[in-house]
Motif scaffolding. Sequence first.
Motif, short mmCIF file in Angstrom:
data_model
loop_
_atom_site.label_atom_id
_atom_site.label_comp_id
_atom_site.label_asym_id
_atom_site.label_seq_id
_atom_site.Cartn_x
_atom_site.Cartn_y
_atom_site.Cartn_z
N PHE A 314 9.01 0.23 17.03
CA PHE A 314 10.42 0.16 15.98
C PHE A 314 10.46 1.88 16.48
O PHE A 314 9.89 2.73 16.68
CB PHE A 314 10.02 0.44 14.59
CG PHE A 314 10.04 -0.82 13.97
CD1 PHE A 314 10.27 -1.84 14.30
CD2 PHE A 314 8.89 -1.76 12.94
CE1 PHE A 314 10.39 -3.14 14.00
CE2 PHE A 314 8.61 -2.57 11.86
CZ PHE A 314 9.43 -3.65 12.85
N THR A 315 11.81 2.33 15.85
CA THR A 315 12.10 3.81 16.03
C THR A 315 11.53 4.68 14.99
O THR A 315 11.12 6.23 15.73
CB THR A 315 14.30 3.70 16.51
OG1 THR A 315 14.34 2.97 17.63
CG2 THR A 315 14.20 5.10 16.61
N LEU A 316 11.67 3.95 13.97
CA LEU A 316 10.72 4.86 12.81
C LEU A 316 9.32 5.00 12.83
O LEU A 316 8.50 4.11 12.75
CB LEU A 316 11.28 4.79 11.49
CG LEU A 316 11.12 5.58 10.64
CD1 LEU A 316 11.84 6.89 10.62
CD2 LEU A 316 11.88 4.29 8.77
N THR A 317 8.23 5.84 12.97
CA THR A 317 6.92 6.07 12.86
C THR A 317 6.15 6.09 12.66
O THR A 317 5.51 7.16 11.77
CB THR A 317 7.01 6.02 14.59
OG1 THR A 317 7.60 7.01 15.61
CG2 THR A 317 6.70 5.52 15.99
N ASN A 318 7.20 8.26 12.12
CA ASN A 318 6.35 8.83 11.32
C ASN A 318 6.76 9.02 10.27
O ASN A 318 7.89 9.50 9.69
CB ASN A 318 7.15 9.94 11.60
CG ASN A 318 6.10 11.78 12.03
OD1 ASN A 318 5.81 11.98 10.71
ND2 ASN A 318 7.18 12.92 11.34
N VAL A 319 6.37 8.29 9.20
CA VAL A 319 5.91 8.09 7.49
C VAL A 319 5.22 8.65 6.88
O VAL A 319 3.75 7.66 7.18
CB VAL A 319 6.83 6.27 7.76
CG1 VAL A 319 6.57 6.29 5.77
CG2 VAL A 319 7.91 6.48 8.35
N THR A 320 4.95 9.29 6.20
CA THR A 320 4.07 9.88 5.49
C THR A 320 3.87 9.02 3.93
O THR A 320 3.35 9.27 3.16
CB THR A 320 4.01 11.48 5.07
OG1 THR A 320 5.61 11.70 4.68
CG2 THR A 320 3.90 11.77 6.28
N ASN A 321 5.26 8.45 3.50
CA ASN A 321 5.40 7.60 1.92
C ASN A 321 6.42 6.87 2.09
O ASN A 321 7.29 7.04 2.96
CB ASN A 321 5.62 8.45 0.86
CG ASN A 321 7.17 9.93 0.55
OD1 ASN A 321 8.45 8.67 0.28
ND2 ASN A 321 7.19 10.72 1.39
N PRO A 322 6.50 5.81 1.82
CA PRO A 322 7.76 4.96 1.71
C PRO A 322 9.09 5.10 1.17
O PRO A 322 9.88 4.42 0.85
CB PRO A 322 6.70 3.85 1.62
CG PRO A 322 5.95 3.59 0.00
CD PRO A 322 5.39 5.01 1.29
N HIS A 323 8.54 6.15 0.58
CA HIS A 323 10.30 6.43 -0.97
C HIS A 323 10.48 5.60 -1.41
O HIS A 323 11.56 5.32 -2.36
CB HIS A 323 11.61 6.88 0.15
CG HIS A 323 11.39 8.02 0.81
ND1 HIS A 323 12.08 8.82 0.38
CD2 HIS A 323 11.14 8.02 2.02
CE1 HIS A 323 12.15 10.01 1.41
NE2 HIS A 323 11.51 8.98 2.97
N ASN A 324 9.61 4.86 -2.61
CA ASN A 324 8.55 3.91 -3.44
C ASN A 324 8.07 4.48 -3.32
O ASN A 324 6.14 4.16 -3.38
CB ASN A 324 9.19 2.75 -3.13
CG ASN A 324 9.19 1.96 -3.96
OD1 ASN A 324 7.90 1.96 -5.13
ND2 ASN A 324 9.72 1.07 -4.65
#
Length: 409
Positions: A314-324
């Motif tokens: 996936f392009t999006l890899t740097n996620v610290t929280n899922p916005h939920n």
Amino acid sequence: MDLLNIFLMISSYLKVTQSTTLWLIVFTSVSIVLPTTFMSIATVLFMIFWAISGDYKIKFERISSNPAALASIALFCLYAIGTLYSSASWDHRLCFLGKYQKLLYIPLIVSVIHSEKLRQYAMNAFLLSMIMVLIISYLKWLGIVPHDDIGEGYFVFKGRIAHNIFMSFAMFLMMYRALKSARLIRVTWIILSLLAVLNILFLVNGRTGQITMMTLIVWFTIEVWGIKSLKYWIGLVLIGMAFHQTMPGLSNSRLMSIQQEISDHQPNGVQTSSGERMEMYKNTLTLIKDHPLFGGGTASLANEYEILAKNKNFTLTNVTNPHNQFLLTTQELGIIGLAMLILMWLSHWKASYHIGSAQDSSALRGLILTIVIGSLFNSLLLDASEGKFYCVLAGILLSEYRPIVRIPA
């Protein structure tokens, strides 16, 4: 120095520190809408003066007799336990635990506010500061106050998400003030409420706040006119849908573009805001399946998400929280943590019916709806501004909680 002088010195010291603690709550209430630095200073000073102001027995008695305050402590304790088995580095674990320590503001504030006058000072301070924000936002729109346009609208101090969430709750308070006021004052509150609605819909494009605002307006009508008001809202929704289909250009473009953004999003290519959120939701649910009961531990999402995203290219890899917040808590603390999060909000909701002031009782329910609806689209308890907004104001309102005293037969 005799014992009387010592006693007088201690008494004077406690009086000053206790009074300062209370006024720091008012300052904290104002600082919610100001740049984050002000709130950090306010909350740190409040905790210091809370610690040195004595009366610990009374403080702990107030906390122990308030189930809503105890629920907040219980959730924080689960996050503390979650640091023990997290896959994140200890620096990251403690950083996240520090973000969640705002949950302790609720019992700390509950333990010291015992004056109705000071409680109203604190709530009025928040509302007046939001009116100031509202005025500045319109002055920016009019070009009187300089504004750096970054595509988020005429927000003030905070970003568009926090601005609109805070403004939604302020609008809710204004509507209740209008309901309880008379004549000219009522007209003033009605005008301010309408200006807040227009500000949320057209001047600042934070979609979470727009959804929260609509929810609070519906809830306000239910509380005032009863469940029968829902049939009118259903009619308005149908009319609105027809209006959007026939005249889409006049609808709020960003709020109405969610479906298109989700359709256009490609995990390995084109990225859209709403599409990214749906991708994060889906991948977080995948992580939850790996440890459903206790979760992966506090702050573990970033490591686990990066591994999963790289494996799926996936392009999006740097996620610290899922916005939920619901998904984040479940990923970190499992089903047990999710149950405790929901139980905390339910305890706060139940406590709202044990508050003497009808206005404050309704305000607390509006505050809970604001954080719950907002948490469907953002990790609000983790976020600095929004999390402190809820915990500070909830602490102020919950300090009015009075348990039912049952008289033996």
